[in-house]
Design an enzyme around this catalytic site. Structure first.
Site, PDB file in Angstrom:
ATOM      1  N   CYS A  49       3.443   1.886   2.884  1.00 28.13           N
ATOM      2  CA  CYS A  49       4.579   1.068   2.857  1.00 28.13           C
ATOM      3  C   CYS A  49       5.738   1.961   2.001  1.00 28.13           C
ATOM      4  O   CYS A  49       6.965   2.158   2.315  1.00 28.13           O
ATOM      5  CB  CYS A  49       4.453  -0.137   2.014  1.00 28.13           C
ATOM      6  SG  CYS A  49       3.303  -1.438   2.633  1.00 28.13           S
ATOM      7  N   CYS A  67       0.930  -1.318   0.222  1.00 30.46           N
ATOM      8  CA  CYS A  67       0.180   0.025   0.095  1.00 30.46           C
ATOM      9  C   CYS A  67       0.863   1.028  -0.122  1.00 30.46           C
ATOM     10  O   CYS A  67       2.096   1.165   0.190  1.00 30.46           O
ATOM     11  CB  CYS A  67      -0.932   0.025   1.356  1.00 30.46           C
ATOM     12  SG  CYS A  67       0.077   0.259   2.942  1.00 30.46           S
ATOM     13  N   ASP A  98       8.677  28.750 -32.985  1.00 34.74           N
ATOM     14  CA  ASP A  98       9.944  29.176 -34.009  1.00 34.74           C
ATOM     15  C   ASP A  98       9.470  28.916 -35.357  1.00 34.74           C
ATOM     16  O   ASP A  98       8.688  27.711 -35.678  1.00 34.74           O
ATOM     17  CB  ASP A  98      10.922  28.219 -33.508  1.00 34.74           C
ATOM     18  CG  ASP A  98      12.284  28.356 -34.684  1.00 34.74           C
ATOM     19  OD1 ASP A  98      12.644  29.539 -34.750  1.00 34.74           O
ATOM     20  OD2 ASP A  98      12.483  27.235 -35.171  1.00 34.74           O
TER      21      ASP A  98
END
Length: 767
Positions: free
Chosen positions: A28, A25, A459
């Protein structure tokens, strides 16, 4: 991957990516991250969804120290193999399942989980049915329920108990602790009631209150809760794991795109087949029709059409000939090619794309860091809340059954997993889908920026235009055949190396086919070329060249020349046999898709601006053609950054699209830099988003995908927070049966992952 050998003390600061095992989970992941960051000279982020830790560490720390810290926390850690592609991908053992080696590992992890799930479902269904349907409650049915439930809470739920015990030994509590304590409490309470209470004796009523849905006087038995919760949570874990594999499928597919074997040509022309991993820079290899190009290189022999759709999402094959660059993993759709390898292994475009995607998936958005902080304290808070709930119910005199029910429901309903999965799963799917479309997102911070930008600077050369000179128009004098003009002019220009000459020659060849060979060819510096073609004395070049031969343009050709130059194009005069015959227009052509791309960018709420070093006439002509109103022309490369700064000073949030070395600084200065992948390495490195295709429309797709991914992350986090905010009070108030709570908890994680998987359906806007 590290800059030093694993297990040794590096000579300088380095980065490492560790594959973490045993996480169940988000709490952890938070624990591991906290432990690693407590080490001197270490900065770490741990991602629960990808099961990886990205660590930056100082020279006095070794990789072995990091692994030891993770293992001391109760988890496993190892250094995954480097990013590999094609044949090399089979050896990859990353925790995400990328590559075949990782896929086998993921399958090995899913197999026992599936077995436990099937066992739990098969045994829990009859237990739940007997508990909830009075007609099924035969004499001593409670003892059959106990017999069926015992394997569920021992064998099927064993991963929860094992993880809870491991964490308890390290003084920690995780999601598994809540599940283990909740299911064990429900089961042991039921065992006590059966052996020492009245629930196991038919016809006898226990003095405690009945629970909702009971009518048999056995209200103090929670066997169906213990079995049902285990089955529901195992189902959630299983579908979550499968969904996480799907989320990483795009990266896995990207890694496996490359060719497995390659035919290398020896100096004597001999052929030998070797694994792609054995190629070195400078090797020449053969690519037959229908084969994948083994690595990045340059065509030295042959011509063909190359299909890059698997790599870039571009469906139209590109024609290549000697001197053209080709990319590894693209498909040779036409003739035989001989290619000289220019990049191999980790330096190829495919490997770089994979690294960018992996780096993005391992990142964390600001919102996710908040979720991680909550997850780190979530489980202890929930355990405290469950004890408080138990005490509160007992203090009000509601009875131990009601108190126990509410406390177990609180333990079961809580879910930090959804919080931990909210960002990384959406990132995994969004970045993976982007890679399939030729859009590389560098990290979660980029997503936040795409929402804010309101101005996009484009550009001109190589971005809005093709970046190469093209023959755009042919104006002929009265009675002159266009095909003859192209044949004669193209013949002379084909012998010249000038960019304008090449544009004329390529345009002529494309329209009239093979060009005749000239005689007495001569180049005249600064003016043009001359020679004899098909018996005609031909001149091609500036008007001054014709004047030296006492020739003048006709009024119609003069007008055409002046209009071309006013539009910023180069006008070339063609004459033969003493008379001016035509004027050719050559320019850097606007890409066919650029006007549509500008419309799409404007539809996203962005104001387009054209930025170029070319003269104003050329810039305004290009801007008018694509529909841009604001133009910055004649801007020196070093001044492009100043233009971006001036726009930002006006309060605008600026995105910049470019592809050249001279765009790198401006891309870095912009709030959001989009680098065309057809451009230079410097531009790509400076950009936040890399567009593998040279199509400006992909800039709009990139911003749409980024915004969609950000929206998914936010909706995931909203529902994950909302779920816990709403569910915990309901459970504490006794309004949730523990079994229903378990189902809801499992659903919350599956919902978050499923919501993220919707990004796989993202499609570019149809033309």
């Amino acid at each position: 991957m590290t800059t030093t050998a694993p297990g040794t003390a590096p000579g300088a600061a380095a980065d490492v990516e560790l594959a973490i095992g045993g996480m169940t989970c988000a709490s952890c992941a938070a624990r591991i991250e906290k432990k690693l960051n407590r080490m001197d000279g270490v900065e770490a982020t741990v991602n629960y969804a990808t099961e990886k830790a990205k660590v930056t560490f100082r020279e006095d720390v070794s990789v072995a120290d990091l692994i030891a810290t993770v293992e001391a926390t109760g988890y496993t850690a190892e250094e995954p193999a480097p990013v590999r592609t094609g044949a090399e991908a089979g050896t990859r053992t990353g925790a995400d399942g990328s590559g075949s080696g990782g896929a086998e590992r993921a399958a090995d992890e899913l197999r026992p989980l599936r077995q436990r799930l099937l066992t739990a479902v098969a045994l829990a269904v009859p237990v739940i049915a007997m508990s909830m349907v009075p007609a099924l409650q035969f004499e001593y049915w409670q003892w059959l329920s106990l017999t069926l439930t015992a394997p569920v809470v021992t064998y099927a739920a064993w991963p929860f108990h094992r993880a809870a015990w491991t964490n308890a030994r390290h003084g920690a509590a995780t999601m598994d602790t809540l599940i283990s304590v909740g299911t064990s409490a429900a089961f042991l309470w039921s065992v006590w009631a059966l052996f020492f209470g009245t629930a196991g004796h038919p016809g006898m009523t226990h003095p405690f209150e009945l629970t909702i849905g009971r009518s048999d006087g056995a209200g103090n038995i929670y066997l169906e809760a213990a079995a049902g919760v285990t089955a529901f949570i195992l189902a959630g874990r299983y579908f979550e794991a499968r969904s996480k594999r799907k989320a990483g499928a795009a990266l896995k597919a990207l890694l496996e795109l490359g060719a497995k074997d390659v035919t290398v040509l020896g100096p004597d022309g001999s052929e030998r087949t070797v694994p792609t991993a054995e190629l070195t820079v400078g090797d020449r290899f053969l690519v037959r029709p229908g084969e994948k190009i083994a690595t990045d290189g340059t065509v030295v022999e042959g011509s063909s059409a190359v299909d890059a759709s698997l790599l870039t999402g571009e469906s139209v094959p590109v024609e290549v000939a000697p001197g053209d660059a080709v990319t590894g993993a693209t498909l040779n759709a036409g003739g035989r090619l001989v290619v000289e390898a220019s990049r191999v292994g980790a330096d190829t475009q495919l490997a770089r794309m994979a690294r960018l995607v992996e780096d993005a998936q391992n990142g964390k958005a600001a919102a996710q860091r908040l979720a991680d902080r909550i997850s780190a304290v979530f489980v202890p808070v929930v355990i405290g809340l469950a004890l408080a709930t138990l005490g509160a119910w007992l203090a009000t005199g509601s009875g131990i059954t009601a108190a126990f029910t509410a406390a177990v429901a609180v333990l079961i309903i809580a879910c930090p997993c959804a919080l931990g999965l909210a960002t990384p799963t959406a990132l995994m799917v969004g970045t993976g889908r982007g890679a399939q479309l030729g859009i590389l997102i560098k990290g979660p911070e980029v997503l936040e920026t795409t929402r804010k930008v309101d101005t996009i600077v484009l550009d001109k050369t190589g971005t809005v235009t093709t970046g190469r000179m093209t023959l755009l128009a042919v104006h002929t004098a009265d009675g002159v055949d266009r095909a003859q003009v192209l044949r004669l002019a193209g013949s002379l220009e084909h012998s010249s190396e000038h960019p304008i000459a090449r544009a004329v020659a390529e345009g002529a060849a494309a329209e009239v086919g093979a060009l005749p060979a000239p005689e007495d060819f001569a180049g005249i510096a600064g003016l043009g070329v001359q020679g004899v073609v098909e018996g005609h004395a031909v001149l091609v070049g500036r008007e001054r060249l014709l004047a030296e031969w006492a020739m003048e343009l006709t009024p119609a050709l003069t007008k055409a020349k002046e209009e071309a130059e006013a539009a910023g194009r180069t006008a070339i005069a063609v004459a033969w046999d003493g008379e001016a015959r035509a004027v050719l227009e050559v320019a850097d052509a606007v890409k066919e898709t650029s006007p549509e791309a500008v419309d799409r960018l404007r539809a996203l709420g962005l104001t387009p601006i054209l930025l170029t070093g070319d003269n104003r006439a050329v810039a305004e002509a290009v801007a008018a053609e694509v529909g841009i109103e604001e133009v910055y022309a004649e801007v020196m490369p070093q001044d492009k950054v100043d233009v971006i700064k001036s726009l930002q000073a006006e309060g605008r949030s600026v995105a910049m699209v470019g592809d050249g070395v001279n765009d790198a600084a401006a891309l870095a200065q912009a709030d959001l830099g989009l680098a065309m992948g057809t451009g230079t390495d410097a531009a790509i490195e400076a950009g936040d988003l890399t567009l593998v295709r040279g199509d400006l429309r992909s800039a709009a797709d990139a911003i749409r995908l980024s915004r969609r991914t950000l929206g998914t992350i936010r909706s995931n986090l909203f529902w994950a927070f909302a779920y816990n905010v709403a569910a915990l009070p309901l459970a504490a108030a006794g309004l949730l049966n523990p079994m229903i709570a378990g189902a809801a908890m499992a659903f919350s994680s599956v919902f978050v992952v499923g919501n993220s998987l919707r990004l796989r359906r993202f499609r570019p806007v149809e033309s």
